[in-house]
Design an enzyme around this catalytic site. Structure first.
Site, PDB file in Angstrom:
ATOM      1  N   LYS A  46      16.026   4.072   2.561  1.00 12.47           N
ATOM      2  CA  LYS A  46      15.491   4.795   1.865  1.00 12.47           C
ATOM      3  C   LYS A  46      13.951   4.854   2.040  1.00 12.47           C
ATOM      4  O   LYS A  46      13.249   5.954   2.313  1.00 12.47           O
ATOM      5  CB  LYS A  46      15.648   4.794   0.448  1.00 12.47           C
ATOM      6  CG  LYS A  46      15.197   5.876  -0.552  1.00 12.47           C
ATOM      7  CD  LYS A  46      15.838   5.791  -1.879  1.00 12.47           C
ATOM      8  CE  LYS A  46      15.609   6.958  -2.804  1.00 12.47           C
ATOM      9  NZ  LYS A  46      16.725   7.399  -3.584  1.00 12.47           N
ATOM     10  N   THR A  47      13.180   3.508   1.638  1.00 17.71           N
ATOM     11  CA  THR A  47      11.882   3.484   2.129  1.00 17.71           C
ATOM     12  C   THR A  47      11.471   3.806   3.500  1.00 17.71           C
ATOM     13  O   THR A  47      10.142   4.179   3.837  1.00 17.71           O
ATOM     14  CB  THR A  47      11.465   2.352   1.443  1.00 17.71           C
ATOM     15  OG1 THR A  47      12.273   1.192   1.909  1.00 17.71           O
ATOM     16  CG2 THR A  47      11.447   2.439  -0.175  1.00 17.71           C
ATOM     17  N   ILE A  85       0.854  -1.345   0.010  1.00 12.96           N
ATOM     18  CA  ILE A  85      -0.049   0.177  -0.029  1.00 12.96           C
ATOM     19  C   ILE A  85       0.697   1.249   0.084  1.00 12.96           C
ATOM     20  O   ILE A  85       0.297   2.100   0.145  1.00 12.96           O
ATOM     21  CB  ILE A  85      -1.030   0.268   1.204  1.00 12.96           C
ATOM     22  CG1 ILE A  85      -0.330  -0.088   2.319  1.00 12.96           C
ATOM     23  CG2 ILE A  85      -2.100  -1.156   0.985  1.00 12.96           C
ATOM     24  CD1 ILE A  85      -1.216   0.036   3.981  1.00 12.96           C
ATOM     25  N   GLY A  86       2.209   1.257  -0.248  1.00  6.75           N
ATOM     26  CA  GLY A  86       2.940   2.263  -0.053  1.00  6.75           C
ATOM     27  C   GLY A  86       4.226   2.119   0.393  1.00  6.75           C
ATOM     28  O   GLY A  86       5.213   2.872   0.050  1.00  6.75           O
ATOM     29  N   GLU A 144       3.748   3.240  11.909  1.00  7.59           N
ATOM     30  CA  GLU A 144       3.156   4.128  12.916  1.00  7.59           C
ATOM     31  C   GLU A 144       3.930   5.089  13.604  1.00  7.59           C
ATOM     32  O   GLU A 144       3.737   6.252  14.162  1.00  7.59           O
ATOM     33  CB  GLU A 144       2.318   3.121  13.870  1.00  7.59           C
ATOM     34  CG  GLU A 144       1.089   2.521  13.100  1.00  7.59           C
ATOM     35  CD  GLU A 144       1.417   1.108  12.505  1.00  7.59           C
ATOM     36  OE1 GLU A 144       2.669   0.991  12.425  1.00  7.59           O
ATOM     37  OE2 GLU A 144       0.600   0.563  11.818  1.00  7.59           O
ATOM     38  N   LYS A 170      11.011  -4.845  13.072  1.00  2.84           N
ATOM     39  CA  LYS A 170       9.763  -4.372  13.806  1.00  2.84           C
ATOM     40  C   LYS A 170       9.142  -3.451  12.839  1.00  2.84           C
ATOM     41  O   LYS A 170       9.873  -2.682  12.108  1.00  2.84           O
ATOM     42  CB  LYS A 170       9.912  -3.712  15.232  1.00  2.84           C
ATOM     43  CG  LYS A 170      10.697  -4.673  16.245  1.00  2.84           C
ATOM     44  CD  LYS A 170      11.025  -3.639  17.411  1.00  2.84           C
ATOM     45  CE  LYS A 170      11.958  -4.398  18.720  1.00  2.84           C
ATOM     46  NZ  LYS A 170      12.254  -3.429  19.712  1.00  2.84           N
ATOM     47  N   GLY A 171       7.844  -3.388  12.938  1.00  2.31           N
ATOM     48  CA  GLY A 171       7.194  -2.501  12.071  1.00  2.31           C
ATOM     49  C   GLY A 171       7.452  -1.133  12.527  1.00  2.31           C
ATOM     50  O   GLY A 171       7.804  -0.734  13.668  1.00  2.31           O
TER      51      GLY A 171
END
Lengths: 328, 726
Positions: free
Chosen positions: B616-617, B449-450, B688, B684-685
């Site tokens: 980068k992302t 989703i991006g 958020e 880890k994510g």
């Protein structure tokens, strides 16, 4: 979008002829507002008269030393025109404070003052709105009226006029040149837009079938002391909560002539006549500016959610005057 | 590494759900309800049916029997409102008819010819007027004795905080293109979860799961708004079946405000007390959100006040109120960012009451172990985030008094807040094919989703297979690929990435088996752990010279390719630990006190979220999070007129998100953590983390600048020019 008849006009005369007798006919210039409204089913035009091929895009000097803005000149071309930047910088700043690059590249000088209100009840066909559907009531009166008028509203309508360009044109005392079924006429900018009164569906004093062909600016005299202040919810691409256009002609410290017009506060660009009157012939001091701003805002009639516009308008007038007069 | 899909996106090659070209495609257009509650008393579609190009008008009058609720009872998990079942209206903007026509314009025009009358009931949408009707969504035991500790405390605060309904507003509107062929449905859809949609459609239309294929190759922004099944998907599939042609259906921007969920309106009361050193003695946090009348919804899966700071006495309650609005849905850092706004503003207020620096207050109450369970953290570099951010920002030069810092006529304010988000992982499958020509092909039914999933998964596969990244092709977004979870919660890299690692390990094992068969094999006695795949070779870790080209191993065995399907599991080891990602946010604002204009001039955002796979992302994600936080703090609000139960600013002109001119200096930094407990990749994510503390940090900075505490987002000029009396 409702199906409509499409006519491309070759001359202003032909355009005027084509729309005659069609109360739901609409002229199409930049289309930046009209097409949106048609998609939302707020406008249900039966006839579209396409003006885009008319030869009305020129900006040229007038015989009295002013400037004539062709009705079809694009907002961006107008704002960036050498003569406007040098002699009418207030107008240039006001245009550039509005919308986005992309919209200004499409929007025209004739169309800009004719854009409809951004009142959210006007835009939502599920809610009442006397401007969109006369007699249906005003949804905003008891509703979400944070963005609405504090001057000149009626019990039928509390909408504001959204244009920035028109605020500067009001301050500069421009003249709108129109062509209609009964020939040509000139409308001083102060008389061009109207207050809602009992007929909020009518934004302007244009007669049925009249076409704007040009907007004339009087000879320039506010090249030095001017300011366009726009307060909005984000730094770009938002309509004014309050805007203030100021143009001052100074003789030393004395105010020889002054124009103050406000946006976001009324159904039309609001000339702050009281403040102007107080300041004419007086010294350009912060104290005088504050006095004039307080006097102007004393007449404001705020609604439930827009009371902030009174202090904001007051502070905005003072700030714009200070900036225009170079008083830090 | 640059995005592998970047070129396709900027050149328009990347196709989104509504863009797939199919022969003979028809168009759907929705007519939606004007009222929030009641029922349709009359629906006349005869004029619409007669209009040019119209193929069919679908409504509650002619919904096929099989799609009605029957006795299935509650909707399956993750499935929300399904339209046209009856004449009942449960929110404003609910579909009342779907017109299908040859062209989009014909369908739109005919939708206005549908005549609808309603029997209207009074609707209720304002939760602040219904707090007494709030129902708990979770049973929570108090930690310690809040009442006593708070009652005994001398230094304390207790305040209410409000966040309005907000909408995700992805630039790609929600839409689908669907067609049926030989009893099989293919649907190109804007979704974050292709398997969920496949199962839902199969169930609705009574076909086997393998008779539905869901394809979502690219998603133009989602932010949670595509986590659940929305009615554009089911209606596109239905319309395609009814007219026996491919059908495109897409919301308008206005319809997007009532067709794909939103962040619920959130009312909170936060109370906290501390001793004179700033040590927390008690905290209480009550969170009330709105829900719809037809789906229970909560955001209590994360409870930030229980897990960031040491505090012996804590009470948290999570409640919802039934409103006549569409159902909410997760929106970027759901629950966490809303709760953090109250918690982190509340602690800022407490720091002034105590008289210590707000950063110091957070350090005084730093939790070395999970305050709720006592478990150790698998890793937690929050202290390092505070330090790095404070140094970089120059926090030590902050003058504590509000209105004490200036830049000309502008008031300057500095604010800080903490960020937190659980480090999650789910089961995920991949299929990996290593070819003898030295390339690899990896597939998984995740979505992108991006955040850059195409790119990150390519990097992981290349690293573990020992290939150059441009020799790896990763494909996603198709329900014919191995099952993967929804892309959400920032668990994709941990989940799908771990599956790629597992598949790569299995392939290494197969290559070792081949190697053992070679004459005089150097790896006759080797174990998989002794070897790596590197530069196209199976190679000894201890001796680089011991190496066999993979192409040779495969050719000798007569193999063109080796395939492996692998499903990653969450390690049981994790259960012994608290697994969280953390961050610290430092914000500078400049405020024009006369005009109420707030500019966020500087943001230093520091995140500790394990290993960074692609800087980068990763930086892009955090910068995007910060921008989102600026919008939430200063601009975003879906304004509901409670008389009509209707969202009045349902357009991008009136619903404000930040524009370029709002955005100034943003610096994102990472403190990397070496954490092999969370998963073998150590990730880890992060999505958020750039956001969760920002609205609070901005509100805190605005207070520091102006002395005005705005507890109701967004902080717009009116609230500073004419502040509410306390």
């Amino acid at each position: 979008m409702k199906p409509f008849n499409y006519t491309r006009a070759a001359t202003p005369g032909q355009a005027v002829k084509s729309i005659a007798g069609k109360p739901e006919g609409r002229f199409l210039a930049g289309g930046t507002n009209l097409l949106d409204l048609m998609k939302e089913h707020v406008e249900t035009a039966t006839d579209i008269i396409d003006l885009t091929r008319l030869d009305l895009a020129e900006i040229k000097e007038t015989d009295d030393g002013g400037l004539r803005l062709g009705a079809l000149a694009k907002n961006s071309d107008t704002a960036n025109h050498k003569s406007i930047r040098e002699n009418y910088p207030l107008l240039s700043r006001a245009i550039l404070a509005g919308a986005t690059f992309q919209i200004r590249n499409m929007a025209t000088n004739g169309g800009n003052p004719l854009q409809r209100t951004r009142c959210q009840y006007f835009y939502d066909t599920a809610t009442p709105c006397n401007k969109r559907a006369p007699g249906s009531g005003c949804g905003a009166m008891e509703g979400l009226n944070r963005n609405h008028a504090i001057f000149g509203w009626s019990d039928k309508c509390i909408a504001t006029h959204p244009s920035d360009m028109a605020v500067a044109l009001a301050a500069l005392e421009a003249v709108v040149q129109v062509q209609g079924p009964d020939g040509e006429r000139s409308i001083p900018f102060a008389d061009f837009h109207r207050l809602p009164g009992d007929k909020p569906e009518q934004d302007t004093n244009l007669k049925p079938g009249e076409l704007i062909v040009a907007i004339d600016l009087p000879p320039a005299k506010f090249q030095k002391h001017y300011y366009y202040l726009k307060v909005r919810d984000r730094a770009s691409y938002a309509f004014a909560l309050v805007s203030v256009a100021v143009a001052i002609e100074l003789d030393g410290d004395t105010i020889k002539d002054i124009r103050i017009a406000m946006g976001g506060v009324a159904h039309k660009p609001w000339r702050a006549a009281k403040a102007e009157e107080i300041l004419k012939g007086k010294a350009a001091t912060v104290e005088n500016f504050e006095k004039a701003a307080d006097a102007e805002m004393a007449d404001a009639k705020p609604l439930e959610h827009n009371q902030y516009k009174v202090p904001l308008g007051r502070n905005g007038i003072v700030r714009a005057l200070r900036k225009a007069a170079n008083l830090a | 590494m640059r995005r592998v899909d970047g070129l396709a996106k900027v050149t328009g090659q990347a196709k989104y759900a509504y863009e797939f070209e199919l022969p003979n495609v028809a168009y759907g257009y929705l007519r939606t309800s004007d009222i929030a509650k009641g029922k349709i008393s009359k629906l006349d579609v005869s004029e619409a049916e007669k209009a040019p190009g119209v193929l069919k008008v679908i409504s509650h009058l002619n919904l096929p029997e099989m799609l009605k609720l029957k006795d299935r009872g509650e909707e399956p998990d993750g499935a929300e409102f399904a339209p046209f079942r009856d004449a009942k209206i449960v929110f404003s903007g609910q579909p009342v008819a779907l017109v299908v026509a040859d062209t989009f314009e014909q369908a739109r025009h005919a939708s206005h010819l549908v005549e609808v009358s309603y029997d209207k009931d009074d609707s209720k949408t304002d939760i602040t007027k219904m707090l007494d009707q709030a129902k708990p969504t979770k049973e929570n035991k108090d930690r310690g004795d809040f009442d006593k500790a708070f009652g005994d405390a001398e230094i304390k605060i207790e305040e209410e905080y409000q966040i309005p309904m907000e909408h995700h507003n992805p630039i790609e509107l929600h839409g689908s293109t669907a067609f049926w062929k030989d009893g099989k449905l293919t649907i190109f859809d804007k979704t974050q979860n292709v398997y969920q949609l496949r199962d839902r459609l199969a169930d609705m239309f009574g076909v086997a799961k393998d008779k539905v294929e869901v394809i979502a190759l690219f998603v133009g922004g989602a932010f949670g708004s595509c986590l659940n099944v929305h009615f554009h998907s089911t209606l596109a599939a239905l319309a395609a079946r009814e007219v026996n042609r491919p059908v495109r259906l897409c919301y308008t921007r206005r319809q997007n405000f009532t067709g794909s969920g939103y962040r619920p309106e959130t009312w909170q009361k936060f109370a906290a007390s501390a001793d004179k050193d700033g040590k927390l003695t008690a905290m209480s946090h009550r969170v009330v959100i709105n829900r719809s009348s037809y789906e229970d919804y909560s955001e209590d899966f994360v409870q930030v006040s229980r897990l960031i700071y040491n505090c012996p006495n804590v009470r948290t309650t999570y409640e919802n109120v039934v409103t006549d609005l569409q159902t909410p849905t997760p929106m970027r850092a759901p629950g966490a960012v809303s709760q953090m706004f109250a918690l982190e503003c509340g602690l800022d207020e407490l720091s002034y009451a105590v008289g210590i620096d707000p950063l110091e207050l957070r350090l005084v109450n730093y939790a070395e172990k999970d305050p709720e369970t006592g478990k150790p953290f698998s890793s937690k570099a929050l202290r390092e985030c505070y330090k790095l951010g404070a140094d970089r920002f120059g926090w030590k030069d902050r003058k504590p008094e509000p209105r004490s810092m200036k830049d000309g006529d502008l008031l300057v304010g500095w604010g800080v807040a903490t960020g937190v988000w659980p480090a999650m992982q789910q089961k995920a499958g991949v299929h990996l094919v290593l070819k003898s020509d030295g390339t690899a092909h990896v597939t998984s039914a995740t979505t992108d989703i991006g955040p850059g999933t195409y790119t990150t998964m390519t990097i992981i596969a290349a690293e573990y297979l020992g290939l150059e990244a441009d020799h790896v092709r990763f494909e996603l977004g198709d329900s014919s690929y191995p099952k993967a979870p929804a892309q959400g919660g920032s668990w994709t890299t941990a989940s799908v990435g771990s599956a790629i690692v597992g598949a790569s390990m299995a392939i290494k094992g197969k290559l070792l088996d081949l190697a053992k068969k070679q004459d005089k094999s150097p790896f006759a006695d080797s174990k998989p752990d002794d070897l790596v795949l590197a530069e196209g070779h199976l190679r000894s870790k201890s001796d680089e010279k011991q190496s066999i080209p993979i192409s040779k191993l495969m050719e000798d065995a007569g193999l063109k390719e080796i395939g492996e399907t692998h499903e990653s599991e969450v390690s049981p080891e994790r259960k012994k630990y608290a697994t969280m990602a953390h961050g610290a946010q430092f914000v500078e604002v400049k405020v024009d006190p006369d005009l109420g204009i707030v500019t966020v001039t500087r943001v230093i955002e520091v995140t500790a979220c394990g290993k960074i796979m692609n800087p980068k992302t990763s930086h892009s994600q955090e910068i995007g999070g910060v921008v989102w936080g600026i919008g939430m703090a200063l601009e975003e609000k879906s304004a509901v007129d409670h008389r009509y139960g209707r969202i009045m600013n349902a357009s991008l002109a009136e619903y404000h998100v930040p524009v370029h001119a709002d955005i100034h200096h943003i610096e994102t930094l990472f403190v990397e953590e070496d954490d092999k407990i969370v998963n073998p990749l150590g990730v880890k994510g992060m999505g958020e983390l750039g956001l969760v503390g920002i609205p609070a940090a901005i509100a805190n900075a605005v207070y520091h600048a102006t002395g005005i505490r705005v507890r109701e987002l967004p902080i717009t000029p009116d609230k500073l020019v004419a502040p509410r009396k306390a």
